[in-house]
Motif scaffolding. Structure first.
Motif, mmCIF file in Angstrom:
data_model
loop_
_atom_site.group_PDB
_atom_site.id
_atom_site.type_symbol
_atom_site.label_atom_id
_atom_site.label_comp_id
_atom_site.label_asym_id
_atom_site.label_seq_id
_atom_site.Cartn_x
_atom_site.Cartn_y
_atom_site.Cartn_z
ATOM 1 N N LEU A 1 0.856 -1.186 0.000
ATOM 2 C CA LEU A 1 0.000 0.000 0.000
ATOM 3 C C LEU A 1 0.892 1.236 0.000
ATOM 4 O O LEU A 1 1.886 1.275 0.725
ATOM 5 N N VAL A 2 0.517 2.232 -0.776
ATOM 6 C CA VAL A 2 1.185 3.520 -0.750
ATOM 7 C C VAL A 2 0.177 4.550 -0.254
ATOM 8 O O VAL A 2 -0.904 4.679 -0.822
ATOM 9 N N VAL A 3 0.523 5.242 0.820
ATOM 10 C CA VAL A 3 -0.377 6.226 1.413
ATOM 11 C C VAL A 3 0.089 7.619 1.017
ATOM 12 O O VAL A 3 1.239 7.992 1.254
ATOM 13 N N LEU A 4 -0.808 8.396 0.411
ATOM 14 C CA LEU A 4 -0.523 9.783 0.065
ATOM 15 C C LEU A 4 -1.022 10.681 1.187
ATOM 16 O O LEU A 4 -2.225 10.714 1.468
ATOM 17 N N SER A 5 -0.105 11.407 1.803
ATOM 18 C CA SER A 5 -0.470 12.312 2.891
ATOM 19 C C SER A 5 0.369 13.576 2.762
ATOM 20 O O SER A 5 1.324 13.785 3.500
ATOM 21 N N MET A 6 -0.005 14.398 1.797
ATOM 22 C CA MET A 6 0.739 15.619 1.491
ATOM 23 C C MET A 6 -0.258 16.710 1.111
ATOM 24 O O MET A 6 -1.404 16.422 0.760
ATOM 25 N N PRO A 7 0.139 17.978 1.195
ATOM 26 C CA PRO A 7 -0.755 19.038 0.713
ATOM 27 C C PRO A 7 -1.051 18.831 -0.776
ATOM 28 O O PRO A 7 -0.180 18.375 -1.531
#
Length: 214
Positions: free
Chosen positions: A58-64
């Motif tokens: 899984l790749v989690v995107l947590s960026m503005p």
């Protein structure tokens, strides 16, 4: 984990504590986030983005969202990607790509990351709450989170992770329905148990025509 701001390290921490192997990357040298990771997500490994993603399930995107626009789609091609981001103009300013009526932010993410499978979750809970409100399965205090996506198998995979971390899940049948989880939606920032969460979504989805499944 791609993103080492407020939410990224907390998701990394709760995932590590749930028994998952986690790597975390920001936009540059992993040495620059090593101390943050050590303090906020002990057990997670800071890496360059390419190395963090290479073997990830899984790749989690947590960026503005404005930084998302500089993400190379090839980096996450053929990956299951969890989108935790929100487009919130009062906070982020106007980002033209996301400022499109009739589309949720995750639909726009999916359009840009066309070779990835996108699932939306974690965007409607604060990072402090995510850490502090975990409960074991069966607890009457266990909070629910929504998990939205167009691929049922991918939604199931992500929902299992969310449940293992310490939350019940309510599964939404499309990224379009994931708009119900966004700022201004009926469950955004609202601590609800599963039945209440489903009730809130159903009441709002009647007007929008979105689908959910439990």
């Amino acid at each position: 984990m791609l993103g080492a701001g407020h939410m990224g390290p907390i998701i990394a921490r709760v995932a590590v504590e749930a028994g998952y192997q986690v790597s975390i990357a920001a936009s540059g040298d992993p040495e620059k986030i090593a101390l943050i990771v050590q303090v906020l997500a002990p057990g997670a490994e800071p890496l360059w983005a390419g190395d963090a993603v290479a073997d990830a399930d899984l790749v989690v995107l947590s960026m503005p969202v404005h930084r998302f626009m500089s993400l190379d789609p090839e980096l996450v091609a053929d990956k299951l990607v969890v989108d935790t981001m929100n487009y919130w103009p009062p906070v982020d300013g106007v980002v033209t790509t996301f400022d499109e009526d009739g589309y949720g932010s995750s639909e726009i993410v999916a359009r840009r990351l066309s070779r990835s499978t996108i699932v939306k979750t974690f965007n409607h809970i604060g990072y402090h709450e995510l850490d502090e409100e975990r409960q074991t399965a069966g607890s009457p205090l266990r909070r629910a989170l929504g998990v939205a996506g167009d691929d049922p198998a991918a939604v199931d995979t992500v929902a299992e992770v969310v449940e293992h971390i310490g939350y019940d899940t309510v599964r939404l049948t499309s990224l379009r329905a994931g708009r119900l989880l966004e700022p201004g939606g009926p469950v955004f920032g609202v601590p609800l148990q599963r039945v209440e969460f489903e009730r809130a979504l159903h009441a709002d989805s009647i007007t929008r025509g979105e689908g959910i499944q439990s």
